[in-house]
Scaffold this motif. Structure first.
Motif, PDB file in Angstrom:
ATOM      1  N   THR A 216       0.820  -1.224   0.000  1.00 31.16           N
ATOM      2  CA  THR A 216       0.000   0.000   0.000  1.00 31.16           C
ATOM      3  C   THR A 216       0.851   1.270   0.000  1.00 31.16           C
ATOM      4  OG1 THR A 216      -0.283  -0.509   2.313  1.00 31.16           O
ATOM      5  CG2 THR A 216      -2.198  -0.791   0.929  1.00 31.16           C
TER       6      THR A 216
ATOM      7  N   ASN B 151      -1.441 -12.344  -2.699  1.00 28.45           N
ATOM      8  CA  ASN B 151      -2.494 -11.345  -2.562  1.00 28.45           C
ATOM      9  C   ASN B 151      -1.817  -9.990  -2.431  1.00 28.45           C
ATOM     10  OD1 ASN B 151      -4.241 -13.493  -2.456  1.00 28.45           O
ATOM     11  ND2 ASN B 151      -4.406 -13.493  -0.209  1.00 28.45           N
ATOM     12  N   PHE B 152      -2.437  -8.999  -2.988  1.00 32.66           N
ATOM     13  CA  PHE B 152      -1.856  -7.654  -2.914  1.00 32.66           C
ATOM     14  C   PHE B 152      -2.725  -6.783  -2.024  1.00 32.66           C
ATOM     15  CE2 PHE B 152      -0.101  -9.591  -6.636  1.00 32.66           C
ATOM     16  CZ  PHE B 152       1.229  -9.188  -6.622  1.00 32.66           C
ATOM     17  N   GLN B 153      -2.131  -6.286  -0.975  1.00 31.26           N
ATOM     18  CA  GLN B 153      -2.893  -5.491  -0.016  1.00 31.26           C
ATOM     19  C   GLN B 153      -3.591  -4.309  -0.698  1.00 31.26           C
ATOM     20  OE1 GLN B 153      -0.702  -3.676   3.447  1.00 31.26           O
ATOM     21  NE2 GLN B 153      -2.151  -4.985   4.484  1.00 31.26           N
ATOM     22  N   SER B 154      -2.945  -3.750  -1.711  1.00 37.36           N
ATOM     23  CA  SER B 154      -3.510  -2.562  -2.373  1.00 37.36           C
ATOM     24  C   SER B 154      -4.863  -2.863  -3.028  1.00 37.36           C
ATOM     25  CB  SER B 154      -2.534  -2.032  -3.418  1.00 37.36           C
ATOM     26  OG  SER B 154      -2.230  -3.063  -4.336  1.00 37.36           O
ATOM     27  N   GLN B 155      -5.140  -4.144  -3.269  1.00 35.53           N
ATOM     28  CA  GLN B 155      -6.433  -4.464  -3.888  1.00 35.53           C
ATOM     29  C   GLN B 155      -7.564  -4.556  -2.873  1.00 35.53           C
ATOM     30  OE1 GLN B 155      -5.707  -7.922  -6.275  1.00 35.53           O
ATOM     31  NE2 GLN B 155      -4.440  -6.757  -7.709  1.00 35.53           N
ATOM     32  N   TYR B 156      -7.203  -4.391  -1.617  1.00 34.25           N
ATOM     33  CA  TYR B 156      -8.227  -4.544  -0.572  1.00 34.25           C
ATOM     34  C   TYR B 156      -8.509  -3.239   0.163  1.00 34.25           C
ATOM     35  CZ  TYR B 156      -7.576  -9.489  -1.421  1.00 34.25           C
ATOM     36  OH  TYR B 156      -7.513 -10.726  -2.023  1.00 34.25           O
TER      37      TYR B 156
ATOM     38  N   GLU C 272     -10.595  -1.037  -0.260  1.00 31.99           N
ATOM     39  CA  GLU C 272     -12.021  -0.845   0.046  1.00 31.99           C
ATOM     40  C   GLU C 272     -12.422  -1.571   1.332  1.00 31.99           C
ATOM     41  OE1 GLU C 272     -15.366  -1.734  -2.743  1.00 31.99           O
ATOM     42  OE2 GLU C 272     -14.052  -0.507  -4.043  1.00 31.99           O
TER      43      GLU C 272
ATOM     44  N   ASP D  14      -6.835  -7.285   6.886  1.00 31.09           N
ATOM     45  CA  ASP D  14      -6.481  -8.396   5.988  1.00 31.09           C
ATOM     46  C   ASP D  14      -6.362  -9.706   6.770  1.00 31.09           C
ATOM     47  OD1 ASP D  14      -6.503  -6.748   3.841  1.00 31.09           O
ATOM     48  OD2 ASP D  14      -4.336  -6.647   3.569  1.00 31.09           O
TER      49      ASP D  14
END
Ligand code: GLU
Length: 495
Positions: free
Chosen positions: A46, A75-80, A82, A196
């Motif tokens: 992020t 998994n990429f934290q930046s995709q979560y 929201e 997460d």
């Protein structure tokens, strides 16, 4: 039914995979394998300014090379983001968080005041008790706000039991109402990380000691979000020989996983070494196969005492911890030779010494050469440094050995050139006939065979010591041995 263990390795991709990170990954991976659990790889990316593609690739490649394969991800934290924002919203709705309209300047002034008074700055909660109307008014004015968590009032504390560090207590009064979402809408790391873990149902948070400082805040977040707590296990630090914390900043490449790969380490040897930095069994055993390690591993074996990694920047030979090199040598010498071969091949290729003929017609011979050499070697790179003469005519001659020998026996020049002819004219080139030629010649000139042997060895292999002498001559082959003796390095040298 017992809950499935879920662990994760959650590096921030801001640099290469370093040995501290690898150690964390190893402990998580081992625990998952031990318990039949799930191992998640989560890239905590992020921080857009510091995260790089290169680093992501490096981490993934490093983990694959070490054999630490994950079950879910990356998994990429930046995709979560929201999810993180929604969690903050929920905390606002349930009254566990509040909007803070204090400006940067307000806070900076308070901080300066605290410094002047020599007290620790803690946010004074001035927005915590704003009424709904006050908040609505500020919002209507378009004032930006951050979101802060409401740390419980009173004399209580956050207490938890870390598997490694034991009971840890932090009083509420010592935790400020920390920001979870910035006024620009960006969630803070402390929130993202906890959200997460909650979403992924992580049961055991096994991470570096630097995560300890955030843990009380994260526990407050778990509580506020109504989530059950994972088990926490924080690993002690790894120090250099001067007892300074190992870091990319101070130790550069020497702590990078790829550096060990480039310098001839076998992946499992590195895993085996790294696991011993901060973990031990009661019998202080050091060598573990994969199955043995999975079997022996327990979180309770993680030690609280900091470990020392004896890296050595100034030593060419032992550029790293001698124990690491010895463990590598152990595997290099004892693993099935067929399993070693791909690593040797990769090394030969990287030095431009790979010969497709090895695969086509000479695979037996290659296997035998590797088998012959490996008992003296520590690192895969040794095959193309000290073992180079077995794969190339362009090898390095150890000047010191050469000097010593030629000073002792100046006649070697002549002897070796005569010997070249004799070797060439052997009909059936084998151990017996080679030995015979050398013995005869030593007899003729009246020296001990050993004198010739060390002269030959230096000329043909570049080194005064090495593996079994006759087998080496057989491996290098009749023509090449004769050629190298005739070439007569003793003439060529400018000694
Ligand atoms: N992203 C953090 C780091 O690289 C790891 C935090 C954690 O494991 O909880 O240090």
């Amino acid at each position: 039914m017992e809950k499935q263990v879920v662990v994760r390795f959650a590096p921030s991709p801001t640099g290469y995979l370093h040995i501290g990170g690898a150690r964390t990954a190893i402990f998580n991976w081992l625990y998952a394998r031990k318990t039949g659990g799930k191992f998640i790889l989560r890239l905590e990316d992020t921080d857009a300014e510091r995260s790089t593609e290169n680093s992501i690739e490096g981490i993934i490649e490093g983990l694959k090379w070490l054999g630490l394969l994950w079950d879910e991800g990356p998994n990429f934290q930046s995709q979560y983001i929201e999810d993180h924002q929604k969690a903050a919203q929920k905390l606002l709705e349930t009254g566990h968080a509040y909007k803070c309209f204090c400006t940067k300047d307000d806070i900076e002034n308070k901080r300066e005041e605290a410094v002047k008074k020599k007290t620790t700055y803690i946010y004074n909660k001035s927005c915590r008790d704003l009424t709904c109307d006050q908040v609505a008014k500020k919002e209507a004015e378009g004032l930006p706000y951050a979101i802060r968590l409401k740390v419980p009032d009173g004399s209580g504390s956050v207490t938890f039991n870390d598997v490694v560090y034991g009971t840890i207590e932090k009083k509420y009064v010592d935790i400020e109402d920390f920001i979870i979402v910035r006024s620009n809408g960006k969630p803070l790391y402390v929130l993202s990380n906890a959200v997460d873990d909650i979403r992924d149902k992580v049961t055991h948070v096994i991470r570096g000691q630097d995560g300890l400082a955030n843990t009380p805040k994260q526990i407050l977040l778990y509580n506020a979000l109504g989530a059950s707590l994972p088990v926490f296990a924080h690993m002690s630090l790894t120090l250099d020989p001067k007892k300074a914390k190992i870091s990319k900043r101070h130790h550069g490449e020497l702590v990078a996983v790829h550096f060990y790969r480039q310098h001839g380490f076998l992946p499992w040897a590195l895993v085996n070494f790294l696991v011993l930095l901060g973990w031990a069994t009661s019998e202080s055993r050091e060598i573990f196969s994969k199955e043995e390690l999975i079997d022996a591993f327990s979180l309770e074996g993680i030690s609280r005492a900091n470990s020392v990694f004896n890296i050595n920047k100034d030593d060419q030979k032992y550029f790293t911890d001698p124990k690491a090199i010895n463990i590598n040598a152990h595997y290099l010498r004892t693993m099935p030779v067929e399993e070693l071969l791909p690593y040797v091949k990769e090394q030969l290729k990287s030095e431009g010494l790979w010969n497709d003929e090895y695969e086509a017609n000479r695979s037996e011979e290659l296997l035998d050469t590797v088998e012959l050499l490996r008992n003296r070697f520590h690192l895969i790179t040794d095959f193309t440094t000290i073992g180079r003469a077995y794969f190339s005519d362009d090898y390095f001659i150890d000047a010191d050995s050469l000097k010593k020998n030629i000073l002792k026996h100046p006649e070697l020049t002549q002897w070796l050139s005569n010997l070249a002819d004799k070797i060439s004219s052997i009909n059936i080139y084998n151990a017996k006939t080679i030995e015979q030629v050398i013995m005869d010649m030593a007899g003729d000139i009246g020296v001990k065979p050993g004198v010739l042997v060390s002269g030959i060895r230096i000329a043909v292999t570049g080194h005064a010591v090495g593996p079994d002498f006759i087998r080496s001559l057989i491996r290098i082959g009749q023509d090449k041995v004769a050629e190298r003796l005739a070439k007569n390095i003793y003439y060529e040298s400018d000694l």
